[in-house]
Design an enzyme around this catalytic site. Structure first.
Site, mmCIF file in Angstrom:
data_model
loop_
_atom_site.group_PDB
_atom_site.id
_atom_site.type_symbol
_atom_site.label_atom_id
_atom_site.label_comp_id
_atom_site.label_asym_id
_atom_site.label_seq_id
_atom_site.Cartn_x
_atom_site.Cartn_y
_atom_site.Cartn_z
ATOM 1 N N CYS A 1 0.956 7.757 -10.945
ATOM 2 C CA CYS A 1 -0.213 7.738 -11.848
ATOM 3 C C CYS A 1 -1.071 8.984 -11.621
ATOM 4 O O CYS A 1 -1.583 9.579 -12.576
ATOM 5 C CB CYS A 1 -1.056 6.490 -11.606
ATOM 6 N N CYS B 1 -1.524 4.364 -6.957
ATOM 7 C CA CYS B 1 -0.229 4.737 -7.543
ATOM 8 C C CYS B 1 -0.034 6.257 -7.554
ATOM 9 O O CYS B 1 -0.743 6.971 -8.266
ATOM 10 C CB CYS B 1 -0.172 4.166 -8.966
#
Length: 183
Positions: A110, A107
Site C-alpha cells: 500500500c 501494508c
C-alpha cells in the site's frame, strides 16, 4: 491538504550524540542538533551509526546555524479520505468516476502504490475523484465489496463498481483502467 515544515539554518548550532542501551545489550547511537536559543530543542539527525556517514554534508551545514522551521501547506496529497460513514455521500452519490484506494498503514505494498495514486490524482484532477479508505478504521465497507487483499483499487461510476485492481501494480495499469471510464 497536508502541512510541511520548511527549515532554514541560522548560526550557531551544536552537535551532541547520545548512546541509548537497548534491551539486547547492544547500543544504538543517535545524533542530535541542539539549538542554544531554543532552550535545548533537540532535532534527531540519525537513528543508526551506519547512516551517520551519509548525513555528514547536512551536519556540516547545521553546525553553522539554528534550525528555523515554518509550516506551509502543500498539495502533495490531494487524495481525500473516505470512511464507512461518508461512503454513500462521497462515492456512491458522486457525479462521474471515483477511484477508491483500500489500504492500511501496516501494508508495505500500500505504501509502494501510494505515490502512484497521488500522481494520478494530480493527473486526473477535475476528471476523476480520488479517495483513500483505511480498512482498519472502516471495516464494513471493504467487507461489503469483498475486499480480501490490499491494496485494492476500485473504480466506481454513478455509484456502481466498474473495476477492481488488486495489488501494487504499475502506473500504466492504473491509467488504462481509469481511461476506460473517461470515454
Amino acid at each position: 491538504m497536508a502541512a510541511a515544515f520548511i527549515c532554514t539554518s541560522l548560526p550557531p548550532l551544536s552537535l551532541r550524540s547520545e548512546t541509548k542501551a537497548a534491551s539486547s545489550s547492544l547500543s544504538s547511537r543517535r545524533l542530535f542538533a541542539v539549538s542554544p536559543e531554543s532552550g535545548g530543542l533537540r532535532i534527531r539527525l540519525s537513528q543508526s551509526p551506519s547512516s551517520l556517514t551519509s548525513i555528514q554534508p547536512r551536519v556540516s551545514r547545521l553546525r553553522r546555524g539554528v534550525v528555523v522551521c515554518e509550516a506551509q501547506e502543500t498539495t502533495t496529497d490531494i487524495v481525500s479520505i473516505v470512511n464507512d460513514s461518508t461512503w454513500d455521500s462521497l462515492v456512491l452519490e458522486a457525479d462521474g468516476p471515483v477511484l477508491v484506494d483500500f489500504w492500511a498503514p501496516w501494508c508495505g505494498p500500500c505504501k509502494m502504490i501510494d505515490p502512484l495514486v497521488n500522481e494520478l490524482a494530480q493527473q486526473y484532477t477535475g476528471k476523476v475523484k480520488f479517495y483513500k479508505l483505511n480498512t482498519d478504521d472502516s471495516p464494513s465497507t471493504p467487507s461489503k465489496y469483498n475486499v480480501r487483499s490490499i491494496p485494492t483499487i476500485m473504480i466506481f461510476v454513478d455509484g456502481e463498481k466498474k473495476d477492481a485492481i488488486i495489488g501494487a501494480v504499475p502506473k500504466s495499469t492504473l491509467t488504462s483502467s481509469i481511461d476506460k471510464f473517461l470515454q
